[in-house]
Design an enzyme around this catalytic site. Structure first.
Site, mmCIF file in Angstrom:
data_model
loop_
_atom_site.group_PDB
_atom_site.id
_atom_site.type_symbol
_atom_site.label_atom_id
_atom_site.label_comp_id
_atom_site.label_asym_id
_atom_site.label_seq_id
_atom_site.Cartn_x
_atom_site.Cartn_y
_atom_site.Cartn_z
ATOM 1 N N GLU A 239 -33.932 2.761 1.584
ATOM 2 C CA GLU A 239 -33.067 3.844 2.072
ATOM 3 C C GLU A 239 -33.327 5.182 1.375
ATOM 4 O OE1 GLU A 239 -29.151 2.994 4.188
ATOM 5 O OE2 GLU A 239 -28.841 2.353 2.133
ATOM 6 N N HIS B 276 -25.447 7.797 -2.538
ATOM 7 C CA HIS B 276 -25.143 6.959 -1.375
ATOM 8 C C HIS B 276 -24.361 5.741 -1.851
ATOM 9 C CE1 HIS B 276 -25.487 4.783 2.336
ATOM 10 N NE2 HIS B 276 -26.073 3.782 1.717
ATOM 11 N N HIS C 108 -21.463 2.352 -0.800
ATOM 12 C CA HIS C 108 -20.809 1.466 0.173
ATOM 13 C C HIS C 108 -19.365 1.226 -0.268
ATOM 14 C CE1 HIS C 108 -25.119 -0.388 0.724
ATOM 15 N NE2 HIS C 108 -25.028 0.836 1.224
ATOM 16 N N HIS D 125 -20.873 1.393 7.243
ATOM 17 C CA HIS D 125 -21.881 1.413 6.180
ATOM 18 C C HIS D 125 -21.329 1.966 4.867
ATOM 19 C CE1 HIS D 125 -26.378 2.422 5.177
ATOM 20 N NE2 HIS D 125 -25.717 2.028 4.121
#
Ligand SMILES: [Zn+2]
Length: 304
Positions: free
Chosen positions: A104, A123, A125, A209
């Protein structure tokens, strides 16, 4: 690789462009902070084995730096050799023999490419954030520490809407942003509503996500990740207390959100120094490269 070789390599390569010791020192400080920031994000449940943080190379802005797949789990990143440097242009490694990287990483590369003012990308979750997207409830700021979200809150990027536009070979409905095409679409989502030439927005939510947030510095991006999550925890509690009376939840007004955003940026350094110390004394985390002690101190102006 020998001790501190990633830093040595980076520093040496960049010395051919500039002989500045202060640039070497700035790079070293940012790499040390990047290691500790990995730990901070884990300590605050923003990442587990998954999720990542990157920085733009302060000496060469056409490169970015992020942990390798191994050890990869942010809590386990501990030294410069755990990091990989990539080209912003196409997310290929600067060292062709680099270790395996995150699939990613296109999230990071394409945001750095689209937004030159961004120097850090996170990033996550976050389990506190995802339920709001799956329940189709807009996240808005409910307290002063989250004014940076803006009164309307962050927009949501839905990768599934792009699946019909992908070639058969590229199609892979796993929600991951693992191509330049998907990364560019996410990066474009950071434009401020109605202001195509300005931005970027601090946060973009990712349906089914998690979310991605950005900042001009590691401190700012980490602040935004942590206080987005805290805001979601408080919002969920507020909704629980209101029962069906969703309309009664109080959010920051536009004016309040802007005032709080300015305050957030003046005080983020204070929070970051605490978070650094928390992970420094926790035996799970190890920063073999050391933790910088002379970080800039901000703060509010005293009112007389
Ligand atoms: Zn992800």
């Amino acid at each position: 690789m020998s001790e501190s070789s990633e830093f040595s390599e980076l520093a040496q390569r960049d010395r051919s462009l500039s002989d500045s010791k202060s640039e070497d020192s700035a790079l070293k400080t940012q790499l040390q902070l990047l290691i500790s920031a990995n730990h901070i994000l884990h300590h605050h449940n923003l990442v587990d084995a998954f999720g990542h943080i990157s920085i733009r190379n302060p000496v060469n802005p056409s490169e970015y730096i992020i942990a390798a797949y191994d050890p990869g789990a942010p809590a386990l990143v501990s030294k410069f050799t755990d990091l990989i440097t990539y080209h912003v242009s196409d997310s290929t490694p600067v060292d062709p023999n680099a270790a395996k990287g995150y699939s990613e990483r296109y999230i990071h590369g394409e945001i750095f490419a689209r937004w030159p003012e961004v120097n850090c990308v996170i990033h996550s979750h976050s389990e506190a954030v995802i339920p709001f997207m799956t329940s189709n409830i807009q996240i808005k700021p409910v307290f002063h520490m989250a004014g940076f979200l803006g009164a309307e809150g962050p927009r949501t990027f839905d990768v599934t809407k792009l699946y019909t536009t992908m070639d058969k070979g590229e199609y892979s409905p796993d929600m991951l942003i693992k191509s330049a095409y998907l990364g560019q679409s996410l990066a474009q989502g950071f434009r401020e509503s109605g202001k195509d030439g300005e931005g970027p927005a601090p946060v973009v939510l990712q349906h089914k996500h998690g979310f991605t947030c950005v900042g001009e510095s590691i401190q700012r991006a980490v602040y935004r990740a942590i206080y987005l999550q805290k805001n979601c925890e408080l919002l969920q509690k507020s909704i629980g207390l209101m029962g069906d009376g969703m309309g009664s939840v109080s959010y920051l007004t536009e004016e309040e959100a802007e005032g709080c955003r300015q305050m957030n940026e003046l005080t983020e350094d204070k929070a970051f120094r605490l978070w650094l110390r928390e992970v420094e004394v926790n035996p799970l985390y190890h920063n073999a490269e050391g933790v910088p002690r002379d970080l800039p101190v901000g703060g509010m102006k005293d009112v007389h």
